[in-house]
Design a protein around this motif. Sequence first.
Motif, mmCIF file in Angstrom:
data_model
loop_
_atom_site.group_PDB
_atom_site.id
_atom_site.type_symbol
_atom_site.label_atom_id
_atom_site.label_comp_id
_atom_site.label_asym_id
_atom_site.label_seq_id
_atom_site.Cartn_x
_atom_site.Cartn_y
_atom_site.Cartn_z
ATOM 1 N N GLY A 11 -20.530 60.599 51.415
ATOM 2 C CA GLY A 11 -21.928 61.029 51.485
ATOM 3 C C GLY A 11 -22.945 59.949 51.105
ATOM 4 N N ASP B 239 -18.155 63.764 54.678
ATOM 5 C CA ASP B 239 -17.048 62.946 54.158
ATOM 6 C C ASP B 239 -16.027 62.629 55.240
ATOM 7 N N SER C 92 -22.374 71.451 48.694
ATOM 8 C CA SER C 92 -21.508 70.515 47.967
ATOM 9 C C SER C 92 -20.353 70.130 48.869
ATOM 10 N N GLY C 93 -19.361 69.446 48.269
ATOM 11 C CA GLY C 93 -18.216 69.031 49.064
ATOM 12 C C GLY C 93 -17.443 70.219 49.617
ATOM 13 N N ASP D 41 -25.727 58.157 53.662
ATOM 14 C CA ASP D 41 -27.147 58.209 53.319
ATOM 15 C C ASP D 41 -27.748 56.787 53.326
ATOM 16 N N GLY E 251 -23.849 68.572 45.247
ATOM 17 C CA GLY E 251 -23.717 67.139 45.499
ATOM 18 C C GLY E 251 -24.527 66.627 46.679
ATOM 19 N N ASN F 226 -28.906 63.932 48.961
ATOM 20 C CA ASN F 226 -29.191 63.264 50.240
ATOM 21 C C ASN F 226 -30.698 63.123 50.502
HETATM 22 O O1 KG4 Z 1 -21.139 69.115 44.199
HETATM 23 P P1 KG4 Z 1 -20.269 67.920 44.348
HETATM 24 O O2 KG4 Z 1 -20.418 66.789 43.390
HETATM 25 O O3 KG4 Z 1 -18.742 68.286 44.305
HETATM 26 C C1 KG4 Z 1 -18.204 69.469 44.722
HETATM 27 O O4 KG4 Z 1 -17.991 69.614 45.945
HETATM 28 O O5 KG4 Z 1 -17.952 70.289 43.827
HETATM 29 O O6 KG4 Z 1 -20.476 67.386 45.834
HETATM 30 C C2 KG4 Z 1 -19.801 66.286 46.351
HETATM 31 C C3 KG4 Z 1 -20.278 66.078 47.773
HETATM 32 C C4 KG4 Z 1 -19.409 65.082 48.533
HETATM 33 O O7 KG4 Z 1 -19.117 65.647 49.798
HETATM 34 C C5 KG4 Z 1 -20.326 63.876 48.660
HETATM 35 O O8 KG4 Z 1 -20.052 63.067 49.787
HETATM 36 C C6 KG4 Z 1 -21.673 64.540 48.749
HETATM 37 O O9 KG4 Z 1 -21.610 65.570 47.786
HETATM 38 N N1 KG4 Z 1 -22.805 63.641 48.478
HETATM 39 C C7 KG4 Z 1 -23.728 63.292 49.403
HETATM 40 C C8 KG4 Z 1 -24.621 62.386 48.773
HETATM 41 N N2 KG4 Z 1 -24.213 62.225 47.479
HETATM 42 C C9 KG4 Z 1 -23.094 63.003 47.315
HETATM 43 N N3 KG4 Z 1 -23.864 63.673 50.682
HETATM 44 C C10 KG4 Z 1 -24.889 63.145 51.359
HETATM 45 N N4 KG4 Z 1 -25.781 62.278 50.842
HETATM 46 C C11 KG4 Z 1 -25.691 61.876 49.553
HETATM 47 N N5 KG4 Z 1 -26.594 61.023 49.058
#
Ligand code: KG4
Length: 333
Positions: free
Chosen positions: A183, A170, A139-140, A187, A273, A277
């Motif tokens: 992200g 990010d 995740s982030g 992608d 998150g 990808n």
């Molecule tokens: O789990 P999450 O919603 O939030 C927390 O960190 O709790 O994850 C968010 C992360 C962000 O860094 C965002 O850029 C990434 O997930 N993300 C992606 C994609 N969709 C979201 N990273 C790469 N490719 C994606 N399609």
Amino acid sequence: MYILAIESSCDDTSCAVMDGNFRVLSNVTASQKVHSEYGGVVPELASRAHQSNIIPVVDKALKDSGVKKEDLTAVAFTRGPGLLGSLLVGVSFAKSFATALNIKMIEVNHLEAHVLAHFIKDTPESKVPDFPMLCLLVSGGNTQIIRLDSPRKMEIIGKTIDDAAGETIDKAAKILSLPYPGGPHIDRLSKQGKPTLKFSQSHIPDLDYSFSGLKTSILYTLRDKLKENPNYIEENLCDIACSVQKAVVDSLLFKFEKAIKATKIKNIAIAGGVSANSALREGISNLGTKYGCEVFIPKFSYTTDNAAMVAAAGLFKYLDGEFADLSLTAYAR
Ligand code: KG4
């Protein structure tokens, strides 16, 4: 029985209603647009937005589910980790809601909830993983390899020692002036690019990750390219995005493959998150084919922060009779 679940750990206010068979009856999420102009989540603004969103979101989740609040059995909520102010909104709401209805409260760990999203049964036929199971949680803010021997028995067998995978993507997106969170943009652009750039990466032992070296290498590589050609980023945006994505995904999969080989576990999954990808999704499917594993990839709506996963984690605790009391409070880490 019906569980109402609340998620408010970062910048999404979410509420879901689940029945006793892990079926999601509603899952409503209000995302917060307010942060996009700051290039990242602003904690104080996030807490205020949660305060405005929480009642309409809970109200809609109840209406969508067709369940009356008098018929709820328990309230599950994310206690941590996350932004303290954001968490406090969900925790306080859950406490007062459960007290008013005189029903049980269940505290949920946000990261466990991401993993347990794989046990949601959208239809009675939905296939869920067997145990033991290996999950790559990305995740982030977190990058972990987790071994599960049961829904309640999880062990982190690898983790990042510095930055998370999502944070790295990010940060690269920010250098490329893409909107936050970067992200999904990385992608999308990657699909039209080629991985022309090679970045240096730190190699650390065992199943742990390190992304800080990669982050620095992306920064320095682009800085040098811009010295030669000030339009380098605009002219090569898709190739740069593709190179960043490949570097992060290759690194994630390298250690995850090592974990599959070391544990010989045949149920593998991704969560969080970054599991949205496309290259990571394809990569884990390929690992499944290579090692004869059953692969579990979450639905897009269960990759980002959502209350349906909190409900699933809460239901497992409910079944074990593990409840929270009013004395608890949120934790950030
Ligand atoms: O789990 P999450 O919603 O939030 C927390 O960190 O709790 O994850 C968010 C992360 C962000 O860094 C965002 O850029 C990434 O997930 N993300 C992606 C994609 N969709 C979201 N990273 C790469 N490719 C994606 N399609």
